[in-house]
Design a protein around this motif. Structure first.
Motif, PDB file in Angstrom:
ATOM      1  N   LEU B 114      64.147 -23.585  74.892  1.00 38.43           N
ATOM      2  CA  LEU B 114      64.058 -21.932  75.042  1.00 38.43           C
ATOM      3  C   LEU B 114      64.559 -21.866  76.611  1.00 38.43           C
ATOM      4  O   LEU B 114      65.228 -21.007  76.705  1.00 38.43           O
ATOM      5  N   LEU B 115      63.899 -22.638  77.402  1.00 34.98           N
ATOM      6  CA  LEU B 115      64.319 -22.120  78.849  1.00 34.98           C
ATOM      7  C   LEU B 115      65.873 -22.254  78.951  1.00 34.98           C
ATOM      8  O   LEU B 115      66.498 -21.313  79.712  1.00 34.98           O
ATOM      9  N   ALA B 116      66.336 -23.474  78.680  1.00 34.29           N
ATOM     10  CA  ALA B 116      67.805 -23.473  78.399  1.00 34.29           C
ATOM     11  C   ALA B 116      68.707 -22.228  77.796  1.00 34.29           C
ATOM     12  O   ALA B 116      69.487 -21.471  78.541  1.00 34.29           O
ATOM     13  N   ALA B 117      68.151 -21.859  76.870  1.00 32.86           N
ATOM     14  CA  ALA B 117      68.675 -20.967  76.097  1.00 32.86           C
ATOM     15  C   ALA B 117      68.664 -19.487  76.861  1.00 32.86           C
ATOM     16  O   ALA B 117      69.733 -18.685  77.112  1.00 32.86           O
ATOM     17  N   LEU B 118      67.501 -19.157  77.644  1.00 26.92           N
ATOM     18  CA  LEU B 118      67.367 -18.113  78.247  1.00 26.92           C
ATOM     19  C   LEU B 118      68.106 -17.943  79.431  1.00 26.92           C
ATOM     20  O   LEU B 118      69.036 -17.156  79.598  1.00 26.92           O
ATOM     21  N   PHE B 119      68.094 -19.133  80.110  1.00 25.43           N
ATOM     22  CA  PHE B 119      68.946 -19.220  81.330  1.00 25.43           C
ATOM     23  C   PHE B 119      70.483 -19.214  81.116  1.00 25.43           C
ATOM     24  O   PHE B 119      71.432 -18.538  81.929  1.00 25.43           O
ATOM     25  N   GLY B 120      70.778 -19.735  79.958  1.00 24.47           N
ATOM     26  CA  GLY B 120      72.157 -19.711  79.476  1.00 24.47           C
ATOM     27  C   GLY B 120      72.769 -18.361  79.165  1.00 24.47           C
ATOM     28  O   GLY B 120      73.755 -17.901  79.641  1.00 24.47           O
ATOM     29  N   ILE B 121      71.859 -17.729  78.513  1.00 24.29           N
ATOM     30  CA  ILE B 121      72.333 -16.365  78.192  1.00 24.29           C
ATOM     31  C   ILE B 121      72.318 -15.197  79.444  1.00 24.29           C
ATOM     32  O   ILE B 121      73.257 -14.599  79.687  1.00 24.29           O
ATOM     33  N   GLY B 122      71.362 -15.430  80.498  1.00 23.51           N
ATOM     34  CA  GLY B 122      71.264 -14.880  81.714  1.00 23.51           C
ATOM     35  C   GLY B 122      72.500 -15.319  82.527  1.00 23.51           C
ATOM     36  O   GLY B 122      73.150 -14.131  83.065  1.00 23.51           O
ATOM     37  N   PHE B 123      73.006 -16.317  82.482  1.00 28.67           N
ATOM     38  CA  PHE B 123      74.321 -16.809  83.347  1.00 28.67           C
ATOM     39  C   PHE B 123      75.336 -16.134  82.805  1.00 28.67           C
ATOM     40  O   PHE B 123      76.450 -15.689  83.302  1.00 28.67           O
ATOM     41  N   ALA B 124      75.505 -16.367  81.431  1.00 25.15           N
ATOM     42  CA  ALA B 124      76.821 -15.797  80.390  1.00 25.15           C
ATOM     43  C   ALA B 124      76.904 -14.003  80.956  1.00 25.15           C
ATOM     44  O   ALA B 124      77.863 -13.591  81.265  1.00 25.15           O
ATOM     45  N   THR B 125      75.591 -13.504  80.990  1.00 24.63           N
ATOM     46  CA  THR B 125      75.663 -11.907  81.377  1.00 24.63           C
ATOM     47  C   THR B 125      76.244 -11.600  82.543  1.00 24.63           C
ATOM     48  O   THR B 125      77.055 -10.957  82.662  1.00 24.63           O
ATOM     49  N   LEU B 126      75.685 -12.673  83.534  1.00 26.29           N
ATOM     50  CA  LEU B 126      76.148 -12.378  84.929  1.00 26.29           C
ATOM     51  C   LEU B 126      77.640 -12.641  85.118  1.00 26.29           C
ATOM     52  O   LEU B 126      78.337 -11.975  85.523  1.00 26.29           O
ATOM     53  N   VAL B 127      78.041 -13.585  84.375  1.00 27.62           N
ATOM     54  CA  VAL B 127      79.598 -14.008  84.315  1.00 27.62           C
ATOM     55  C   VAL B 127      80.479 -12.974  83.808  1.00 27.62           C
ATOM     56  O   VAL B 127      81.385 -12.173  84.205  1.00 27.62           O
ATOM     57  N   VAL B 128      80.011 -12.422  82.620  1.00 26.69           N
ATOM     58  CA  VAL B 128      80.822 -11.670  81.896  1.00 26.69           C
ATOM     59  C   VAL B 128      80.767 -10.184  82.653  1.00 26.69           C
ATOM     60  O   VAL B 128      81.679  -9.451  82.810  1.00 26.69           O
ATOM     61  N   SER B 129      79.628  -9.772  83.152  1.00 27.47           N
ATOM     62  CA  SER B 129      79.664  -8.459  83.910  1.00 27.47           C
ATOM     63  C   SER B 129      80.437  -8.569  85.204  1.00 27.47           C
ATOM     64  O   SER B 129      81.288  -7.685  85.509  1.00 27.47           O
ATOM     65  N   ALA B 130      80.418  -9.808  85.838  1.00 28.85           N
ATOM     66  CA  ALA B 130      81.427  -9.982  87.177  1.00 28.85           C
ATOM     67  C   ALA B 130      82.769  -9.898  86.794  1.00 28.85           C
ATOM     68  O   ALA B 130      83.542  -9.122  87.325  1.00 28.85           O
ATOM     69  N   LEU B 131      82.949 -10.262  85.596  1.00 21.16           N
ATOM     70  CA  LEU B 131      84.441 -10.603  85.458  1.00 21.16           C
ATOM     71  C   LEU B 131      84.935  -8.860  84.643  1.00 21.16           C
ATOM     72  O   LEU B 131      85.941  -8.684  85.460  1.00 21.16           O
ATOM     73  N   ALA B 132      84.077  -8.285  84.064  1.00 24.19           N
ATOM     74  CA  ALA B 132      84.479  -6.976  83.661  1.00 24.19           C
ATOM     75  C   ALA B 132      84.473  -6.106  84.888  1.00 24.19           C
ATOM     76  O   ALA B 132      85.539  -5.208  84.906  1.00 24.19           O
ATOM     77  N   ARG B 133      83.685  -6.189  85.883  1.00 23.68           N
ATOM     78  CA  ARG B 133      83.808  -5.514  87.090  1.00 23.68           C
ATOM     79  C   ARG B 133      84.925  -5.643  87.883  1.00 23.68           C
ATOM     80  O   ARG B 133      85.628  -4.936  88.211  1.00 23.68           O
ATOM     81  N   SER B 134      85.461  -6.894  87.679  1.00 24.57           N
ATOM     82  CA  SER B 134      86.551  -7.322  88.698  1.00 24.57           C
ATOM     83  C   SER B 134      87.791  -6.955  87.910  1.00 24.57           C
ATOM     84  O   SER B 134      88.809  -6.556  88.552  1.00 24.57           O
ATOM     85  N   LEU B 135      87.817  -6.755  86.590  1.00 18.89           N
ATOM     86  CA  LEU B 135      89.107  -6.097  86.134  1.00 18.89           C
ATOM     87  C   LEU B 135      89.209  -4.797  85.949  1.00 18.89           C
ATOM     88  O   LEU B 135      90.134  -4.215  86.151  1.00 18.89           O
ATOM     89  N   VAL B 136      88.001  -4.054  86.375  1.00 21.16           N
ATOM     90  CA  VAL B 136      87.981  -2.570  86.240  1.00 21.16           C
ATOM     91  C   VAL B 136      88.091  -1.930  87.618  1.00 21.16           C
ATOM     92  O   VAL B 136      88.762  -1.238  87.932  1.00 21.16           O
ATOM     93  N   ASN B 137      87.076  -2.484  88.321  1.00 24.93           N
ATOM     94  CA  ASN B 137      86.706  -1.586  89.492  1.00 24.93           C
ATOM     95  C   ASN B 137      87.404  -1.922  90.869  1.00 24.93           C
ATOM     96  O   ASN B 137      87.743  -1.421  91.653  1.00 24.93           O
ATOM     97  N   VAL B 138      87.499  -3.331  90.912  1.00 23.14           N
ATOM     98  CA  VAL B 138      88.156  -4.150  92.133  1.00 23.14           C
ATOM     99  C   VAL B 138      89.457  -3.987  92.516  1.00 23.14           C
ATOM    100  O   VAL B 138      90.388  -4.181  91.638  1.00 23.14           O
TER     101      VAL B 138
END
Lengths: 471, 296
Positions: B114-138
């Protein structure tokens, strides 16, 4: 594979640094990035040839010098004075039968010697062999690439090279190589830290990580003299990094047969051998570059003719000569020192080299900060120095005095090995002996009582004694 | 080489604009798939050491990618620290665990999935959002000059940033690492009280003081032995068996028979003089407390 990519990356990095308009004198990196492709290939081949020839030479030299140290002749059959012995051995080795253990992990077993040998040659690329010269009309430096982080390339190469040893030991599928591999892994982690830290002082003084700049920074004095502790630590960890005696624990012949390469034969074994010697050559060259002024001529010669001997092709001579000093040191150490025990070796690395290095770095950083700052007057410096000395003296008072030996201990004479003194008095029984004696007497009495009871005679006594016989 | 320098020139001219040079593109298309293959291999390969090797390939590719991005310092540090030290430690542990040891199917930590899944989803969200931001804003910036020792992309510029702008994060990471290292030491520390185990020197002194009956080690196989196994008894120069070399612990040696043979050879003579030469005792019948002494 990775080396090719790394090289590509290096050249592309270099290319980017190249300015469009070369009006001011080009820097070393720019000149090197401007090399035509044939010149780069020529340098690569020359470096490879240098590595191989130095290996062949080193093996022979080592055997001869060690033989001399042991009052033997050494190899003297093949070629003039036996100097071609290692070449003959190498050819023989290449055609020897290859034996792969059935329990080996074949892919990794095959890969390990390659991983071991390749990075050793890659590290050659950043060593500066000489200043600007003209090769077939092309102005260039005697160096393959000058990276802004050249020093790290050597460290990275030695870090990757150890994978060969570790994987080779693991893939062989037998206990001795595995033990060698384990030792090697622990060894390289410990000694790379010591080595990396000993570079910090040099980088601090040279203000650059590039090998060429470090050589230039030593125009007025070698770092070996200025930063002696760093130099000593570097030399010790250099021997540790190359798995040479007295730190040759991964292949300790007397304990692990051949260590990590026990199960290797033929060309793969030759590659391990090559890697070891090329690593020695590279690290010797690295030590020369960092601490002994690189390719610059030593002092009295450098003053001749306004530095004439520091130009053209002469510096190669100085570089190789200085390198030979270190290579001889390797041989000398091997001929002189016994192998460290594993825990002693680890203790030296973690408890002596690393802490000493950290203290030293803090010291020179402080000294440099005071020296370069304009606000500090000479008087203040003197006060700082006095306070520092006072602190050291006060701290030294905190060191506890040597523990007084208890009177009960065995008197020792010389060498720390317990020897009976000349006026030896045989000690009375220790409490333990007395207890044993008492036990003995009680047992005897019991035995006598049994005999007295009249079961049997002498034969039984000997039988009893046989049972009591120690084990 | 020429293509590289042309690419570099293009890059230099374009400055901060969003342009990828040929060399960089080639490097990316070679290294990108390689690092992806390494990462996938790490997850799917069965053998633990092969898995670690796949991760090494990924890390090396990353290192080279950094170098291509004009960050040679970062690239080589990646290789030295991650490939050289971290993965080497992993390999060390894997080898300690043994070559053919399989993964245990028993889950020791409760709620791990359960913990692994939670952290995995959290990490994936972080990476995707950072990637999206770098593609649009930076805004893309000109690559820093790695040859500039003071600022730029070299060690100097990095050091300056770490110790000014990102000092807090840096110190926080350092604190985390120190706590982890201390925890490791505390967990691995075994209290060795004094007197529990004698040092080599103490043992020698105790022997010479006479606490043990025997001052030397037990005899080895000897010159006349046919094997060097501990199960083979040592032979004395006259061919008889050295009784001290017989061990009770080793079952394959027929101790009783050999002792009987020993006595038969010696006849009524209780002990061979030489055999007792290394014993501290006066006579031949002191041996029985030996084991006791050695066990201490």
């Amino acid at each position: 594979m990775t080396s090719v990519q790394a090289h590509d990356a290096m050249t592309s990095v270099l290319a980017k640094a190249q300015p469009l308009l070369a009006q001011q004198p080009m820097t070393r990196a720019e000149v090197l990035a401007d090399d035509p492709i044939w010149l780069i290939l020529l340098k690569v081949v020359a470096l490879f040839g240098f590595g191989v020839i130095m290996t062949l030479f080193m093996i022979n030299w080592e055997r001869k010098v060690v033989a001399r140290m042991q009052h033997r002749t050494g190899p003297n059959r093949v070629g003039p004075n036996g100097w071609l012995q290692s070449l003959a051995d190498g050819i023989k080795l290449a055609f020897a039968e290859e034996i792969i253990p059935t329990s080996a992990d074949r892919k990794v077993y095959w890969l390990a010697p390659v991983i071991s040998a390749t990075p050793a040659f890659v590290a050659f690329s950043v060593l500066p062999f000489g200043p600007q010269v003209s090769i077939f009309g092309e102005q260039t430096y005697l160096q393959l690439v000058d990276l802004p982080v050249g020093v790290l390339v050597v460290l990275a190469a030695s870090a990757v090279g150890v994978y060969g040893i570790v994987l080779g030991g693991w893939a062989s599928g037998s206990p001795y190589p595995l033990l060698g591999a384990l030792r090697s892994a622990a060894q390289v982690i410990s000694y790379e830290i010591a080595m990396g830290l000993s570079l910090v002082a040099v980088i601090l003084y040279a203000q650059s990580l590039s090998t060429g700049d470090i050589v230039d920074a030593q125009r007025n004095g070698w770092f070996a003299l200025l930063l002696l502790p760093s130099f000593v630590i570097f030399v010790v960890s250099m021997v540790g990094e190359t798995n040479r005696a007295p730190f040759d624990l991964p292949e300790a012949e007397s304990e692990l047969v051949g260590g990590f390469h026990t199960e290797y034969s033929s060309l793969k074994f030759a590659l391990f051998f090559l890697a070891e010697y090329v690593n020695m050559v590279v690290l010797s060259g690295f030590a020369v570059t960092l601490f002994l002024g690189g390719y610059m001529a030593p002092w009295p010669i450098s003053a001749i003719g306004d530095g004439y001997f520091n130009t053209g092709w002469w510096p190669i001579l100085w570089f190789v000569a200085k390198m030979m000093i270190f290579l001889f040191l390797y041989i000398w150490l091997r001929g002189t020192l016994p192998r460290f025990r594993y825990d002693q070796f680890m203790r030296l690395g973690w408890k002596v080299l690393v802490p000493a290095n950290l203290v030293w770095i803090v010291m020179i950083a402080g000294v440099r900060a005071i020296n370069t700052s304009t606000e500090v007057t000479t008087g203040q410096k003197v006060i700082f120095g006095a306070v520092a000395i006072l602190l050291i003296v006060l701290l030294s008072l905190l060191i506890p005095e040597r523990r007084i030996e208890d009177d009960d201990s065995v008197p020792t004479t010389g060498g720390g090995y317990p020897l009976p003194p000349l006026d030896l008095e045989v000690p009375k029984l220790t409490p333990r002996q007395a207890a044993l004696e008492k036990d003995e007497r009680r047992r005897k009495r019991k035995e006598r009582a049994e005999v007295g009871a009249g079961s049997s005679t002498g034969t039984d006594a000997t039988g009893k004694e046989a049972d009591d016989g120690n084990v | 080489m020429t293509s590289f320098s042309q690419a570099a020139m293009v890059l230099a001219q374009q400055g901060g604009e969003d342009v990828v040079g040929t060399g960089e593109a080639v490097a990316f298309w070679v290294l990108g798939p390689l690092s992806l293959a390494g990462a996938l291999g790490m997850v799917f390969v069965r053998n633990a050491v092969h898995s670690a090797l796949c991760l090494v390939v990924t890390m090396l590719s990353f290192g080279v990618l950094y170098m291509v991005q004009s960050a040679p310092f970062l690239g080589f540090t990646q290789i030295i620290v991650y490939t050289g030290a971290v993965m080497m430690l992993f390999l060390f542990v894997l080898m300690m665990a043994g070559r053919d040891s399989a993964d245990s199917m028993v889950e020791v930590l409760r709620g791990q999935r359960l913990l692994a899944a939670l952290f995995g989803i959290g990490f994936a969200t972080l990476v995707v959002s950072a990637l999206a931001r770098s593609l649009v804003n930076v805004q893309a910036q000109a690559p820093p000059d790695p040859y500039d020792a003071a600022g730029g992309g070299g060690a100097g510029g990095l050091g300056r940033l770490i110790f000014t702008e990102f000092l807090f994060g840096f110190e926080l990471t350092a604190a985390l690492l120190i706590v982890a290292a201390l925890a490791g030491i505390v967990l691995a520390y075994r209290d060795r009280r004094e007197g529990q185990k004698r040092s080599q020197r103490e043992l020698v002194e105790a022997r010479f003081r006479g606490d043990y009956k025997r001052r030397s080690p037990y005899p080895g196989p000897g010159v006349f032995a046919t094997g060097n196994s501990v199960a083979t008894p040592a032979l004395l120069p006259d061919g008889s068996i050295a009784r001290e070399s017989l061990s009770d612990l080793i079952e394959s040696t027929n101790t009783a028979r050999l002792i009987a043979e020993h006595d038969r050879v010696l006849g009524s003579q209780t002990e061979h003089d030489d055999a007792r030469a290394l014993l501290g005792g006066e006579s031949g019948e002191t041996g029985e407390s030996e084991q006791e002494g050695e066990a201490k």
